[in-house]
Design a protein around this motif. Structure first.
Motif, PDB file in Angstrom:
ATOM      1  N   PHE A 125       0.848  -1.194   0.000  1.00 37.95           N
ATOM      2  CA  PHE A 125       0.000   0.000   0.000  1.00 37.95           C
ATOM      3  C   PHE A 125       0.886   1.246   0.000  1.00 37.95           C
ATOM      4  O   PHE A 125       1.422   1.631   1.033  1.00 37.95           O
ATOM      5  CB  PHE A 125      -0.920  -0.019   1.215  1.00 37.95           C
ATOM      6  N   LYS A 126       1.022   1.851  -1.151  1.00 31.03           N
ATOM      7  CA  LYS A 126       1.936   2.987  -1.302  1.00 31.03           C
ATOM      8  C   LYS A 126       1.301   4.317  -0.910  1.00 31.03           C
ATOM      9  O   LYS A 126       1.992   5.320  -0.772  1.00 31.03           O
ATOM     10  CB  LYS A 126       2.412   3.087  -2.759  1.00 31.03           C
ATOM     11  N   ASP A 127      -0.029   4.338  -0.765  1.00 31.15           N
ATOM     12  CA  ASP A 127      -0.722   5.611  -0.572  1.00 31.15           C
ATOM     13  C   ASP A 127      -1.372   5.746   0.797  1.00 31.15           C
ATOM     14  O   ASP A 127      -2.311   6.506   0.977  1.00 31.15           O
ATOM     15  CB  ASP A 127      -1.776   5.798  -1.663  1.00 31.15           C
ATOM     16  N   TYR A 172     -12.327   5.579   4.123  1.00 23.16           N
ATOM     17  CA  TYR A 172     -11.833   5.313   2.770  1.00 23.16           C
ATOM     18  C   TYR A 172     -11.256   3.911   2.670  1.00 23.16           C
ATOM     19  O   TYR A 172     -11.477   3.188   1.690  1.00 23.16           O
ATOM     20  CB  TYR A 172     -10.780   6.352   2.389  1.00 23.16           C
ATOM     21  N   TRP A 173     -10.517   3.511   3.715  1.00 24.14           N
ATOM     22  CA  TRP A 173      -9.875   2.196   3.663  1.00 24.14           C
ATOM     23  C   TRP A 173     -10.888   1.075   3.814  1.00 24.14           C
ATOM     24  O   TRP A 173     -10.737   0.002   3.238  1.00 24.14           O
ATOM     25  CB  TRP A 173      -8.776   2.118   4.719  1.00 24.14           C
ATOM     26  N   HIS A 174     -11.929   1.309   4.595  1.00 17.96           N
ATOM     27  CA  HIS A 174     -13.006   0.323   4.669  1.00 17.96           C
ATOM     28  C   HIS A 174     -13.674   0.166   3.305  1.00 17.96           C
ATOM     29  O   HIS A 174     -13.951  -0.956   2.861  1.00 17.96           O
ATOM     30  CB  HIS A 174     -14.042   0.753   5.710  1.00 17.96           C
ATOM     31  N   LEU A 175     -13.929   1.279   2.659  1.00 19.04           N
ATOM     32  CA  LEU A 175     -14.585   1.237   1.354  1.00 19.04           C
ATOM     33  C   LEU A 175     -13.679   0.596   0.310  1.00 19.04           C
ATOM     34  O   LEU A 175     -14.137  -0.193  -0.522  1.00 19.04           O
ATOM     35  CB  LEU A 175     -14.961   2.654   0.925  1.00 19.04           C
ATOM     36  N   ARG A 176     -12.396   0.900   0.365  1.00 21.99           N
ATOM     37  CA  ARG A 176     -11.452   0.342  -0.604  1.00 21.99           C
ATOM     38  C   ARG A 176     -11.314  -1.172  -0.432  1.00 21.99           C
ATOM     39  O   ARG A 176     -11.214  -1.909  -1.419  1.00 21.99           O
ATOM     40  CB  ARG A 176     -10.093   1.016  -0.433  1.00 21.99           C
ATOM     41  N   ALA A 177     -11.329  -1.639   0.805  1.00 27.08           N
ATOM     42  CA  ALA A 177     -11.210  -3.082   1.050  1.00 27.08           C
ATOM     43  C   ALA A 177     -12.492  -3.814   0.701  1.00 27.08           C
ATOM     44  O   ALA A 177     -12.474  -4.966   0.279  1.00 27.08           O
ATOM     45  CB  ALA A 177     -10.843  -3.334   2.513  1.00 27.08           C
ATOM     46  N   GLY A 178     -13.637  -3.146   0.903  1.00 29.38           N
ATOM     47  CA  GLY A 178     -14.916  -3.785   0.633  1.00 29.38           C
ATOM     48  C   GLY A 178     -15.108  -5.011   1.511  1.00 29.38           C
ATOM     49  O   GLY A 178     -14.828  -5.003   2.703  1.00 29.38           O
ATOM     50  N   ILE A 179     -15.565  -6.100   0.917  1.00 28.90           N
ATOM     51  CA  ILE A 179     -15.823  -7.337   1.652  1.00 28.90           C
ATOM     52  C   ILE A 179     -14.540  -8.085   1.990  1.00 28.90           C
ATOM     53  O   ILE A 179     -14.544  -9.008   2.802  1.00 28.90           O
ATOM     54  CB  ILE A 179     -16.774  -8.246   0.831  1.00 28.90           C
ATOM     55  N   LYS A 186      -4.166  -6.667   5.874  1.00 28.96           N
ATOM     56  CA  LYS A 186      -2.816  -6.400   5.380  1.00 28.96           C
ATOM     57  C   LYS A 186      -2.491  -4.906   5.470  1.00 28.96           C
ATOM     58  O   LYS A 186      -1.363  -4.523   5.781  1.00 28.96           O
ATOM     59  CB  LYS A 186      -2.666  -6.895   3.948  1.00 28.96           C
ATOM     60  N   MET A 187      -3.497  -4.078   5.194  1.00 25.39           N
ATOM     61  CA  MET A 187      -3.302  -2.637   5.332  1.00 25.39           C
ATOM     62  C   MET A 187      -3.003  -2.280   6.788  1.00 25.39           C
ATOM     63  O   MET A 187      -2.106  -1.477   7.077  1.00 25.39           O
ATOM     64  CB  MET A 187      -4.547  -1.903   4.830  1.00 25.39           C
ATOM     65  N   LEU A 188      -3.734  -2.889   7.734  1.00 25.06           N
ATOM     66  CA  LEU A 188      -3.492  -2.633   9.153  1.00 25.06           C
ATOM     67  C   LEU A 188      -2.071  -3.031   9.550  1.00 25.06           C
ATOM     68  O   LEU A 188      -1.388  -2.309  10.296  1.00 25.06           O
ATOM     69  CB  LEU A 188      -4.499  -3.409  10.001  1.00 25.06           C
TER      70      LEU A 188
END
Length: 373
Positions: A125-127, A172-179, A186-188
């Motif tokens: 995750f670069k952003d 935003y991250w919840h929406l990006r990960a979706g289900i 992994k983002m966490l």
């Protein structure tokens, strides 16, 4: 190999907490092993919602005070901070007891307001953006609370660092990960790894079971843990509460990514013997076991059949609309003076359940999941 110190502590009596913390940190080599004398240190607490310490929703102020005093003895300048999804940290610090600790011990309260790109050049995750304020400190001490969590199963040391993402930017991250909960986990892990708290001290004197992380039942566990490796300490907590590590998304992600110690056999225990702790019948949050057996690209289309889902207790609901405001995909609305959830488009992030100020939303397991999971 990672060191994890674990000690018993039965009550939030300040003297008992102070003794336990002294024993805990001494067994790891003392506070000087983690911070330099005179450092600026941030205590990253858990302020999910501004509620009283007795609710067990937040890191208990007795833990915060005890750690702050250890750092003050080492001439450190101590700050207390977090970024809740709703409101400001300074606005909720009094309700949780943090402002009182700051006044008593001579610490400063810190709001996270501005974002900066996390230095994560080697990650996936670069952003990722986190609070720029955390750059002002020489060291960060992570102070999570043992609680169940509707999306991740448990919220512990790794998950607690998500609070360094400013306010509603978490959505935003919840929406990006979706289900895809593995993606979110992994983002966490990358946020935790990128920030690198020098020490994680986990408040497990009284944790939360059931409908956590805000409206579960307080559960006395009688334990405090510490480690420079939050993955390792999270793994120990999972074993303590009889949670299969492979069913905790953050532990699965950390193991896959090679971050932290992911095997209990590779942990060196300090403090008190692990075998002296006996925590039975810890009530878990419902999680569909099929989520661990079916790839996410297949499970996604089947989520309405097999996945756990948020449900509203309309008798408790006050129609305050917090769930509508907090929902990342905006699938919650008010219809006929009742909260309506579009389950077909719900991403099962459970932000609504987590942030409901009245405990009107809980997690329900689908009967097909119980049968086939």
């Amino acid at each position: 190999m990672s060191d994890v110190s674990i000690v018993k502590c039965e009550e939030y009596n300040q003297e008992e907490v102070d003794r336990s913390l002294e024993k805990l940190i001494t067994s790891l080599g003392g506070i000087q092993r983690f911070v330099k004398e005179g450092s600026k240190v941030l205590l990253k607490v858990n302020l999910l919602f501004p509620r009283a310490p007795s609710s067990m929703v937040t890191t208990h102020p007795a833990i915060v005070e005890g750690v702050a005093k250890l750092l003050k003895k080492y001439k450190c300048e101590v700050f207390i901070g977090d970024s809740p999804a709703i409101g400001s940290f300074s606005g909720g610090a009094s309700a949780a007891g943090f402002a009182q600790v700051a006044d008593k011990i001579g610490c400063k309260i810190v709001d996270f307001n501005k974002s900066v790109r996390l230095n994560n050049t080697s990650g996936v995750f670069k952003d990722i953006e986190v609070a720029s304020e955390i750059q002002d400190f020489d060291a960060i001490v992570n102070l999570p609370k043992v609680k169940t969590h509707g999306q991740m199963g448990l919220t512990l040391g790794v998950k607690n660092m998500f609070g360094c993402v400013v306010g509603t930017k978490k959505l935003y991250w919840h929406l990006r990960a979706g289900i895809n909960k593995d993606y979110f986990a992994k983002m966490l892990v990358e946020i935790y790894s990128g920030i690198k708290p020098v020490l994680t001290i986990t408040d497990g004197i009284t944790g939360m079971e059931g409908n956590g992380p805000q409206w579960g039942r307080p559960r006395k566990l009688g334990v405090i843990l510490a480690s420079s490796d939050a993955v390792a300490s999270d793994l120990v907590v999972a074993h303590l509460v009889n949670y299969a590590p492979e069913k905790l998304f953050t532990l699965r992600a950390a193991k896959e990514m090679g971050i932290g110690t992911a095997r209990i056999e590779d942990i060196k225990f300090r403090g008190e013997p692990f075998s002296s702790f006996d925590i039975v019948d810890f009530k878990k949050v419902p999680l569909s076991s099929l989520e661990f057996k079916i790839p996410s690209f297949i499970f996604g289309p089947l989520k309405n059949t097999f996945a756990t889902r948020p449900i509203v207790d309309h008798l408790k609901c006050t129609r305050c609309k917090v769930c509508i405001e907090i929902c990342p995909p905006k699938v919650i609305s008010l219809r006929n003076d009742k909260i309506f959830m579009d389950q077909r488009n719900c991403i099962r992030c459970f932000c609504c359940q987590e942030m409901c100020p009245h405990g009107a939303i809980s997690i329900k397991e689908n009967w097909l999941s119980r049968v086939f999971g």
